[in-house]
Design a protein around this motif. Structure first.
Motif, short mmCIF file in Angstrom:
data_model
loop_
_atom_site.label_atom_id
_atom_site.label_comp_id
_atom_site.label_asym_id
_atom_site.label_seq_id
_atom_site.Cartn_x
_atom_site.Cartn_y
_atom_site.Cartn_z
N HIS A 1 46.12 69.07 67.98
CA HIS A 1 45.92 68.24 66.79
C HIS A 1 45.61 69.06 65.55
N SER A 2 44.89 70.16 65.72
CA SER A 2 44.60 71.00 64.55
C SER A 2 44.22 72.40 64.99
N GLU B 1 51.18 79.43 63.75
CA GLU B 1 50.79 78.02 63.70
C GLU B 1 51.79 77.15 64.46
N LEU C 1 42.51 75.43 57.82
CA LEU C 1 42.89 74.46 58.83
C LEU C 1 44.36 74.11 58.68
N LEU D 1 50.54 75.10 67.64
CA LEU D 1 50.53 73.64 67.53
C LEU D 1 51.71 72.99 68.25
N ALA E 1 43.11 63.51 58.00
CA ALA E 1 41.95 64.24 57.50
C ALA E 1 40.98 63.23 56.90
N LEU F 1 47.16 71.20 60.24
CA LEU F 1 47.39 70.00 61.04
C LEU F 1 48.88 69.69 61.01
N ALA G 1 48.97 64.23 61.30
CA ALA G 1 47.80 64.70 60.56
C ALA G 1 46.94 63.54 60.10
N SER H 1 42.03 75.61 63.52
CA SER H 1 41.03 75.98 62.51
C SER H 1 40.65 77.44 62.68
#
Length: 135
Positions: free
Chosen positions: A33-34, A79, A111, A83, A120, A113, A118, A36
């Motif tokens: 999901h994310s 990324e 971060l 992801l 936030a 997403l 996404a 960081s």
């Protein structure tokens, strides 16, 4: 790790300054999901790994300001792989910089997403009396 390039500028520290990096990959069900990455000047880093209830923030010092910038962009190769998304799918990139009451950057967070899932949420707490909130 040592600060260099954009991290030096983001944290307002000289190149080569020691930093502590925290990495977290959160999941929603079985999908990432994310991603960081949180950077803290080594002298301010917690001595224990922060628990899930406080992630992705790591600072325990009173904060004066937290600036968050959002942009949509294509993911970096790392990324996209982490992801599990296509390199042609946009990510929502959030850069958060927290400063303390003397103006020192105490944390910088990067971060990412996936753009197709996404979400936030930003919560702002009231400022102490006598201080004016600015937007």
């Amino acid at each position: 790790m040592r600060a260099r390039g954009h991290l030096s500028a983001l944290l307002r520290v000289p190149a080569g300054s020691p930093l502590t990096e925290f990495q977290c990959l959160s999941h929603y069900g079985t999908s990432p999901h994310s991603l960081s990455r949180v950077y803290v000047p080594r002298d301010l880093a917690p001595t224990v790994v922060p628990d899930e209830s406080t992630w992705p923030t790591t600072v325990a010092t009173p904060l004066a300001e937290v600036e968050e910038r959002l942009c949509a962009r294509l993911p970096t190769p790392v990324e996209a792989a982490t992801l599990r998304i296509s390199r042609t799918l946009a990510v929502l990139a959030i850069t958060r910089v927290a400063t303390d009451t003397v103006g020192r950057v105490v944390e910088a967070a990067l971060l990412a997403l996936p753009g197709d899932r996404a979400e936030a949420v930003f919560t702002t707490h009231h400022t102490p009396e006598g201080r004016r909130a600015e937007g």
